[in-house]
Design a protein around this motif. Structure first.
Motif, PDB file in Angstrom:
ATOM      1  N   ASN A 207       0.810  -8.789  -0.859  1.00 21.34           N
ATOM      2  CA  ASN A 207       0.625 -10.107  -1.448  1.00 21.34           C
ATOM      3  C   ASN A 207      -0.838 -10.295  -1.823  1.00 21.34           C
ATOM      4  N   GLU A 208      -1.280  -9.582  -2.842  1.00 14.65           N
ATOM      5  CA  GLU A 208      -2.684  -9.647  -3.264  1.00 14.65           C
ATOM      6  C   GLU A 208      -3.020 -11.062  -3.707  1.00 14.65           C
ATOM      7  N   ILE A 209      -4.172 -11.559  -3.274  1.00 16.40           N
ATOM      8  CA  ILE A 209      -4.559 -12.933  -3.604  1.00 16.40           C
ATOM      9  C   ILE A 209      -4.897 -13.041  -5.085  1.00 16.40           C
TER      10      ILE A 209
ATOM     11  N   GLU B 270       3.206  -4.926  -6.449  1.00 17.17           N
ATOM     12  CA  GLU B 270       4.093  -3.776  -6.184  1.00 17.17           C
ATOM     13  C   GLU B 270       3.417  -2.585  -6.841  1.00 17.17           C
ATOM     14  N   PHE B 271       3.202  -1.518  -6.101  1.00 17.07           N
ATOM     15  CA  PHE B 271       2.537  -0.357  -6.684  1.00 17.07           C
ATOM     16  C   PHE B 271       2.985   0.910  -5.955  1.00 17.07           C
ATOM     17  N   GLU B 272       2.565   2.033  -6.516  1.00 13.20           N
ATOM     18  CA  GLU B 272       2.962   3.310  -5.912  1.00 13.20           C
ATOM     19  C   GLU B 272       1.735   4.017  -5.363  1.00 13.20           C
TER      20      GLU B 272
ATOM     21  N   GLU C 243      -9.458   5.901  -5.010  1.00 12.95           N
ATOM     22  CA  GLU C 243      -8.826   6.595  -3.879  1.00 12.95           C
ATOM     23  C   GLU C 243      -9.649   6.406  -2.613  1.00 12.95           C
ATOM     24  N   GLY C 244      -8.962   6.361  -1.500  1.00 15.83           N
ATOM     25  CA  GLY C 244      -9.657   6.321  -0.209  1.00 15.83           C
ATOM     26  C   GLY C 244      -9.479   7.658   0.503  1.00 15.83           C
ATOM     27  N   VAL C 245     -10.571   8.201   1.042  1.00 12.30           N
ATOM     28  CA  VAL C 245     -10.493   9.426   1.854  1.00 12.30           C
ATOM     29  C   VAL C 245     -11.132   9.083   3.205  1.00 12.30           C
TER      30      VAL C 245
END
Ligand code: ATP
Length: 463
Positions: A208-210, A221-223, A291-293
């Motif tokens: 639920n992004e503000i 909604e994302f992948e 991307e997060g690493v």
């Protein structure tokens, strides 16, 4: 001129709509905020991105295996992971226009360092100090409510047929990796793996992004494409450095220009994390997370062991040492990669008096690989030959047959969707048995014998 300067998000959104890459969801009903649908070319591009990721992760690494866990999971999982208590963003509301805004983004916009992971109190103090500097991006007024942490988990009434389902909701997953953690033991018990090994998964996530602006960059909604790598405590940081390098190379392999990528180090680490870096891309609105690493220590499996009552430790078969595996992760969004690939490939070239819009997209990612044209629509012998060639090529490549309008118009359309090769059947084809193949990037044309087409394209697409 720096190419980035004149490639606006509006141009990319417009191309996506015009050419069938991305549509706003439920558009005939006025749309649904921050949800998008992928159109005919969009689904091809997204699938190609996912395939490239899967190949790099699963196919090419003997010790990384795939998984497809369900979207719905036991509600306790989200308690164990900390999402029920702490998966929240700092929200303020403009008292004038009632826009709901993310405070960390507002502060960052004024050059003040803040983080969504800060507690309500921590970020509230920074807000108090800097209130005067912040203006509402909607109406320009500087009058906000106090900050509140807003939980991003999306609830459902799955399996609950009572009216008070909100008491114990089943969530739509907020990230795919929890499905990996809770399957760790089953994978270990069924696949022939030993530490270090990884589990990779591609799937939908919901938040639920503000503030959900910036097109498909931030959607509700994302992948995600996530790989969780299980390592021994001693090897965690060494493996982490290797993963960082591999992930950087992956984005380059998609054709993204290195100058448009950068590393961002997280300064405010959550208590259990060993290190956290993001790969950022220079989107049309500036550098932002692609991307997060992260090196997550043993937090995830320790939490799930505690909440489930199961033993999730690992016994090293060589040393017999028992420990809870540490986890390093790579987590990247399909939508954000899609947007980065498009933004990186989008070019406008001046050709005489005209502007050519072209997507110089990596050949392997292109939605259509080869477009086949008969020179004239009303010459049945040309159409027949073109259809024959098209019928053969489409068995190997995603192809498109087009006999609409003139050749110039067909080229323009294919350039805009990034088709690397256009093949034209003309009157010479009927006499000499060759066709024209035009290269998207330099617009050069060569004549190729029909019988050589297969090996010609094999050469082009094998590298
Ligand atoms: P942000 O700080 O931009 O909100 P995040 O740090 O919450 O992102 P993660 O939880 O680390 O993101 O998720 C991993 C990846 O999933 C991100 O790098 C991004 O590519 C993708 N992602 C996260 N949230 C969204 C979203 N709302 N829409 C599209 N992609 C997203």
């Amino acid at each position: 001129m720096d190419k980035k300067a004149d490639i606006t998000l509006e141009k990319i959104v417009s191309l996506c709509k015009r050419r069938g890459f991305v549509f706003p969801s439920s558009e005939i009903y006025g749309g649904l905020a921050a949800i998008y649908d992928y159109g005919p070319y969009g689904v091809e591009l997204a699938n190609n991105i996912k395939q490239a990721w899967w190949k790099q992760m699963v196919q090419l690494n003997d010790n990384i295996i795939g998984l497809d866990s369900a979207i719905f999971m036991h509600p306790k999982i989200w308690e164990a992971s900390g999402h029920v208590a702490g998966f929240s963003d700092p929200l303020v509301e403009c008292k004038k226009c009632h826009s709901r805004l993310r405070l960390d983004h507002l502060l960052e916009g004024c050059g003040i360092t803040a983080d969504e992971k800060m507690s309500e109190e921590e970020i509230g103090k920074i807000f108090e100090k800097n209130k005067g500097k912040i203006k509402c991006p909607g109406c320009g007024v500087s009058d906000f409510t106090d900050v509140k942490k807003f939980n991003l988990l999306v609830q459902s009434n799955l399996g609950n047929f009572t009216s008070d389902w909100q008491k114990e909701p089943v969530y739509l997953r907020g990230e795919t990796c929890q499905g990996i953690y809770v399957n760790y033991k089953s994978v270990l018990g069924s696949a022939r793996v030993k530490i270090p090994f990884g589990i990779a998964q591609i799937g939908k996530a919901f938040r639920n992004e503000i503030t959900a602006r910036q097109f498909i960059f931030r959607t509700r909604e994302f992948e995600q494409m996530e790989m969780q790598y299980f390592v021994s405590p001693e090897e965690e940081m060494k493996e982490y450095e290797k993963l960082k390098e591999a992930r950087w190379q992956f984005h380059l392999s998609l054709g993204i220009k290195e100058k448009n990528l950068s590393w961002h180090k997280h300064e405010n680490l959550v208590f259990y994390a060993k290190a956290a870096y993001d790969i950022e891309y220079n989107f049309p609105f500036g550098f932002a997370e692609l991307e997060g690493v992260h090196a997550r220590g043993d937090y995830d499996l320790t939490q799930h062991a505690k909440f489930s009552g199961q033993d999730l430790s690992y016994i090293d078969p060589q040393t017999n040492k028992k420990y809870t595996p540490h986890i390093i992760e790579s987590s990247v969004g399909v939508g954000r990669t899609f947007l980065a690939v498009l933004a990186d490939a989008y070019e406008e070239e001046k050709i005489g008096e005209e502007i050519r819009t072209v997507l110089k997209i990596n050949r392997h990612l292109a939605p259509v690989k080869i477009a086949v044209f008969p020179l004239l629509k009303n010459k049945s012998e040309l159409v027949k030959k073109a259809k024959e060639i098209y019928g053969k090529l489409k068995k190997t490549y995603m192809c498109e047959f087009d006999d609409n309008g003139n050749i110039g118009k067909r080229y323009r359309r294919q350039d805009e969707i990034g088709t690397p090769y256009c093949l034209t059947v003309d009157f010479d084809t009927l006499e000499k048995g060759d066709v024209t193949v035009r290269d998207r990037d330099n617009m050069e044309q060569v004549r190729i014998k029909i019988e050589d087409l297969e090996s010609y394209f094999q050469g082009k697409f094998s590298a």
